[in-house]
Design an enzyme around this catalytic site. Structure first.
Site, mmCIF file in Angstrom:
data_model
loop_
_atom_site.group_PDB
_atom_site.id
_atom_site.type_symbol
_atom_site.label_atom_id
_atom_site.label_comp_id
_atom_site.label_asym_id
_atom_site.label_seq_id
_atom_site.Cartn_x
_atom_site.Cartn_y
_atom_site.Cartn_z
ATOM 1 C CD GLU A 18 68.219 -26.728 -25.593
ATOM 2 O OE1 GLU A 18 67.665 -26.295 -26.732
ATOM 3 O OE2 GLU A 18 67.653 -27.400 -25.044
ATOM 4 N NE ARG A 101 68.927 -21.640 -17.325
ATOM 5 C CZ ARG A 101 68.450 -22.343 -18.292
ATOM 6 N NH1 ARG A 101 67.836 -22.176 -19.314
ATOM 7 N NH2 ARG A 101 68.760 -23.839 -18.210
ATOM 8 C CG ASN A 103 65.168 -24.116 -21.312
ATOM 9 O OD1 ASN A 103 66.553 -23.914 -21.253
ATOM 10 N ND2 ASN A 103 64.580 -25.115 -21.687
ATOM 11 C CD GLU A 121 68.615 -27.319 -15.503
ATOM 12 O OE1 GLU A 121 68.056 -28.342 -15.774
ATOM 13 O OE2 GLU A 121 69.137 -26.863 -16.184
ATOM 14 C CG ASN A 154 62.921 -27.752 -23.038
ATOM 15 O OD1 ASN A 154 64.031 -27.298 -24.026
ATOM 16 N ND2 ASN A 154 63.617 -28.445 -22.174
ATOM 17 C CG ASP A 204 66.143 -30.624 -24.061
ATOM 18 O OD1 ASP A 204 65.552 -29.559 -24.200
ATOM 19 O OD2 ASP A 204 67.071 -30.595 -23.586
#
Length: 299
Positions: A18, A101, A103, A121, A154, A204
């Site tokens: 990511e 958490r 992202n 998740e 996101n 995303d």
């Protein structure tokens, strides 16, 4: 239209790659592996990847004006000194939500670090809903919470005139826009500018090009799509050889290369054997557009 070329430059097998960010000073691409708990730097000169292990899921990395980097780690904003491999906590959020958490995160044109949270998740894209919030870390290290009830915070970026903030809450299947006040960092007037089609799957990470068009990585869609935020139309689709494309940014000498991160979490042996480059870092050339250099955190 020049011919588009897609190359896997780092076959790292990241669990959830990511937050790609180009570091011009190092001629390198930074990214993170969220569940792999590491911050990575791929050198375009040596073609090698260096990685620093951290003690919690690390979901985004950004440049810092004073040098080195800032990261989102667990539910902390933190500073990372690369050579010393030293992480220091700046501040905590979501203290009342031990299962949360951070992202995705990105720095705005004024040097503020925007990042959002989500619940951990159970399986990829399966989680307790509406647990996340969107935050900004200011240069004085204070934190503002913009809104909550977020599923998976996101992709984020800003329009070229800095008057619009673009944002994705993945499970809304929508790319949203807000009015943006660069002086204060305030956002308002949320609206949807693009709804993803079924085969595009889950929106995303995201970035913007010098023509003001957005590029969105489609998780489980195996592609990045180019959108016109003014008309809400999709202009282009670039398919990749992996399904779990997670984020994208521009980089290289003149920001004409696109880098795309990917994930391998949630893929069984059969799926991985069909997509051996899953979790790799990809470079796309020949798009015919350039990107905007990343901003650095001012604090």
């Amino acid at each position: 239209m020049s011919s588009i070329r897609i190359e896997c430059v780092a076959k790292e097998g990241y669990r959830i790659g990511e937050s790609p960010v180009w570091d011009e000073k190092e001629s390198a691409l930074l990214c993170v592996d969220i569940t792999g708990r590491k911050v990575c730097r791929w050198s375009s000169v040596t073609q090698q990847v260096q990685a620093i292990a951290v003690d919690a899921p690390v979901s985004s990395v950004a440049l810092r004006k004073s040098g080195d980097y800032v990261i989102t780690l667990g539910t902390r904003f933190a500073a990372l000194k690369w050579k010393e491999q030293l992480v220091t906590t700046i501040t905590h959020v979501d203290k009342d939500k031990p299962n949360n958490r951070f992202n995705d995160g990105k720095v705005d044109p004024a040097g503020r670090y925007f990042a959002g949270t989500m619940a951990e998740e159970i399986r990829p894209a399966v989680l307790e809903r509406h647990q996340g919030s969107l935050y900004t870390l200011f240069s004085d290290l204070s934190v503002v919470k913009h809104f909550d009830q977020v599923d998976i915070s996101n992709g984020l970026d800003w329009s070229l005139d800095h008057k619009t903030f673009f944002y994705i809450d993945s499970l809304s299947y929508s790319v949203d826009a807000f009015d943006y006040d660069l002086q204060t960092g305030k956002i308002g007037n949320r609206r949807s500018i693009y709804r993803l089609e079924k085969e595009e799957s889950i929106p995303d990470g995201m970035c913007i090009d010098t023509e003001g068009k957005l590029w969105v990585a489609c998780y489980d869609g195996g592609r990045v799509i180019r959108l016109d935020p003014e008309t809400g139309k999709r202009l282009q689709t670039v398919k990749l050889p992996v399904d779990k494309t997670t984020s994208c940014c521009f980089g290289g000498k003149d920001y004409s290369e696109m880098y795309v991160t990917s994930a391998s979490d949630g893929m069984d042996k059969d799926w991985l054997s069909r997509q051996p480059q899953a979790g790799g870092l990809f470079k796309i050339t020949g798009l015919g557009v350039k990107g905007v250099p990343p901003y650095a955190f001012a604090g």
